[in-house]
Write a protein that holds these residues in place. Structure first.
Motif, mmCIF file in Angstrom:
data_model
loop_
_atom_site.group_PDB
_atom_site.id
_atom_site.type_symbol
_atom_site.label_atom_id
_atom_site.label_comp_id
_atom_site.label_asym_id
_atom_site.label_seq_id
_atom_site.Cartn_x
_atom_site.Cartn_y
_atom_site.Cartn_z
ATOM 1 N N HIS A 1 0.903 -0.940 0.062
ATOM 2 C CA HIS A 1 -0.429 -0.331 -0.250
ATOM 3 C C HIS A 1 1.006 1.448 -0.026
ATOM 4 O O HIS A 1 0.648 2.228 -0.660
ATOM 5 N N THR A 2 1.895 0.978 0.740
ATOM 6 C CA THR A 2 2.519 2.482 0.621
ATOM 7 C C THR A 2 3.300 2.320 -0.254
ATOM 8 O O THR A 2 3.250 3.842 -0.821
ATOM 9 N N VAL B 1 1.134 4.362 -2.709
ATOM 10 C CA VAL B 1 0.789 5.427 -2.941
ATOM 11 C C VAL B 1 2.087 6.290 -2.846
ATOM 12 O O VAL B 1 1.376 7.173 -3.656
ATOM 13 N N PHE B 2 2.916 5.939 -2.519
ATOM 14 C CA PHE B 2 4.094 7.073 -2.780
ATOM 15 C C PHE B 2 4.260 7.500 -4.137
ATOM 16 O O PHE B 2 4.582 8.442 -5.189
ATOM 17 N N ARG C 1 0.551 9.137 -6.267
ATOM 18 C CA ARG C 1 0.494 10.527 -5.662
ATOM 19 C C ARG C 1 1.954 11.151 -5.539
ATOM 20 O O ARG C 1 2.270 12.304 -5.469
ATOM 21 N N ARG D 1 2.047 15.118 -5.251
ATOM 22 C CA ARG D 1 1.892 15.231 -4.247
ATOM 23 C C ARG D 1 2.877 16.014 -2.758
ATOM 24 O O ARG D 1 2.803 16.423 -2.675
ATOM 25 N N TRP D 2 3.838 14.848 -3.151
ATOM 26 C CA TRP D 2 4.509 14.816 -1.788
ATOM 27 C C TRP D 2 6.348 14.964 -2.611
ATOM 28 O O TRP D 2 6.634 15.738 -1.114
ATOM 29 N N TRP D 3 6.342 15.197 -3.784
ATOM 30 C CA TRP D 3 7.540 14.868 -4.325
ATOM 31 C C TRP D 3 8.180 17.032 -4.080
ATOM 32 O O TRP D 3 6.863 17.513 -4.755
ATOM 33 N N PRO D 4 9.172 17.303 -4.022
ATOM 34 C CA PRO D 4 9.814 18.443 -3.949
ATOM 35 C C PRO D 4 9.783 19.194 -5.252
ATOM 36 O O PRO D 4 10.758 19.915 -5.054
ATOM 37 N N LEU E 1 14.196 18.842 3.367
ATOM 38 C CA LEU E 1 13.708 18.863 2.259
ATOM 39 C C LEU E 1 12.927 17.040 1.914
ATOM 40 O O LEU E 1 11.460 17.509 2.025
ATOM 41 N N TRP E 2 13.643 15.975 1.514
ATOM 42 C CA TRP E 2 13.032 15.306 1.527
ATOM 43 C C TRP E 2 12.324 14.995 2.622
ATOM 44 O O TRP E 2 11.621 14.631 2.669
ATOM 45 N N SER F 1 10.958 16.682 4.694
ATOM 46 C CA SER F 1 9.460 16.412 4.922
ATOM 47 C C SER F 1 8.536 16.124 4.081
ATOM 48 O O SER F 1 7.402 15.845 4.086
ATOM 49 N N SER F 2 9.350 16.245 2.786
ATOM 50 C CA SER F 2 9.225 15.240 1.736
ATOM 51 C C SER F 2 8.411 14.430 1.839
ATOM 52 O O SER F 2 6.851 14.028 1.945
ATOM 53 N N LEU F 3 9.162 13.661 2.686
ATOM 54 C CA LEU F 3 8.549 12.324 2.943
ATOM 55 C C LEU F 3 7.852 11.820 4.353
ATOM 56 O O LEU F 3 6.756 10.992 3.711
ATOM 57 N N VAL G 1 5.113 14.321 4.111
ATOM 58 C CA VAL G 1 4.104 14.366 3.223
ATOM 59 C C VAL G 1 2.802 13.364 2.733
ATOM 60 O O VAL G 1 1.936 12.691 3.043
ATOM 61 N N ALA G 2 4.619 12.832 1.698
ATOM 62 C CA ALA G 2 4.151 10.871 1.619
ATOM 63 C C ALA G 2 3.808 9.916 2.481
ATOM 64 O O ALA G 2 2.461 9.316 2.943
ATOM 65 N N LEU H 1 0.049 10.839 3.900
ATOM 66 C CA LEU H 1 -1.427 10.618 2.817
ATOM 67 C C LEU H 1 -1.100 8.969 2.444
ATOM 68 O O LEU H 1 -2.441 8.136 2.195
ATOM 69 N N VAL H 2 -0.464 8.332 3.053
ATOM 70 C CA VAL H 2 -0.951 6.930 3.032
ATOM 71 C C VAL H 2 -1.176 6.795 3.813
ATOM 72 O O VAL H 2 -2.750 5.504 3.692
ATOM 73 N N ASP I 1 -5.024 7.141 3.311
ATOM 74 C CA ASP I 1 -5.693 6.447 2.363
ATOM 75 C C ASP I 1 -5.871 5.008 3.307
ATOM 76 O O ASP I 1 -7.196 4.521 3.197
#
Lengths: 156, 112
Positions: free
Chosen positions: A23-24, A27-28, A31, A34-37, B87-88, B90-92, B94-95, B98-99, B102
């Motif tokens: 699942h992880t 979603v990664f 989306r 949505r999360w990539w900088p 940066l990475w 905080s991005s991770l 966010v990801a 999201l997971v 969901d």
């Protein structure tokens, strides 16, 4: 101009997600935009409306802009769902830098995700010099970061 | 390393003209006047940019008589590295959210 023997180790970050590895991973990937900088790791920055990942080894990864234009980021060197994927970062030429995401199940509903951003050491001093001097209209965060890297590895 | 530095570096680098200034002084030590001459902006505006870059640890300032000379500070890269890490990170994060959001939806669906 000589190049100082400076170490350029990979940049690594990880996180632990409370979900299954399958699942992880899904979603990664699903989306990604949505999360990539995007602010630093894209060409169009604010113009980017989506990122497409062609889900196979050799598949392309590209961004789509608000006017429909696309820009290639790189190619998937490895596509092994749900364990890992690796993409080349062709925005930097030669395309020797790459980003790898690995997903490891710590439990049925617990997954460790690591991102590794590597290949800095494969860029020669000449590559860095050239990158630092490049002015091709893109002034993305990535180019800025590279210029700074080049500044750090070169001494007069 | 000052804990504030990555944030300061990020703010400093967010402005295109400051990135251009950094590029100028990456390999050459230049005076404020020489830097200002390169851009179509006022001298006080350039001075302000230089102060921000200096406070972020990205350039160093040296006095030579009445002139102030500036050049890129390689150690400032450490701040940029930390910036990338952040940066990475905080991005991770966010990801991850999201997971997990969901997954929560899936659990609620399964519970019905």
């Amino acid at each position: 101009m000589t190049v100082a023997p400076m170490q350029r180790p990979p940049i690594r970050q990880s996180t632990v997600v409370r979900s299954s590895v399958e699942h992880t991973f899904e979603v990664f990937v699903d989306r990604f935009d949505r999360w990539w900088p995007l602010r630093t790791h894209s060409l169009g920055e604010a113009r980017v409306v989506g990122v497409t990942i062609e889900r196979r080894a050799g598949g392309r990864v590209y961004e789509t802009w608000d006017d429909g234009q696309t820009r290639i980021w790189g190619t998937l060197l490895a596509w092994e769902p749900p364990a890992r994927f690796v993409l080349t970062w062709d925005i930097v030429q030669p395309p020797v830098t790459e980003v790898e995401l690995t997903f490891r199940a710590l439990g049925p509903a617990l997954t460790r995700v690591q991102i590794e951003h590597r290949g800095w050491d494969k860029l020669s001093g000449a590559d860095l010099e050239r990158l630092a001097e490049r002015r091709d209209g893109y002034d993305g965060g990535w180019a800025m970061i590279l210029r700074l890297f080049s500044k750090a590895v070169t001494v007069d | 390393m000052d804990a504030e530095r990555p944030d300061e570096a990020l703010r400093a680098l967010a402005e295109p003209r400051r990135r251009a200034i950094l590029q100028l002084v990456a390999h050459d030590e230049l005076s404020a006047g020489e830097i200002a001459a390169t851009f179509d902006v006022t001298r006080p505006a350039v001075s302000q940019h230089l102060t921000i870059l200096k406070n972020a640890g990205l350039i160093t300032e040296r006095r030579d008589g009445t002139r102030r000379l500036y050049r890129g500070e390689p150690a400032g890269l450490q701040a940029v590295r930390e910036l990338l890490d952040e940066l990475w990170s905080s991005s991770l994060d966010v990801a991850r959210r999201l997971v997990e959001a969901d997954a929560g939806v899936d659990r609620r669906r399964a519970a019905r």
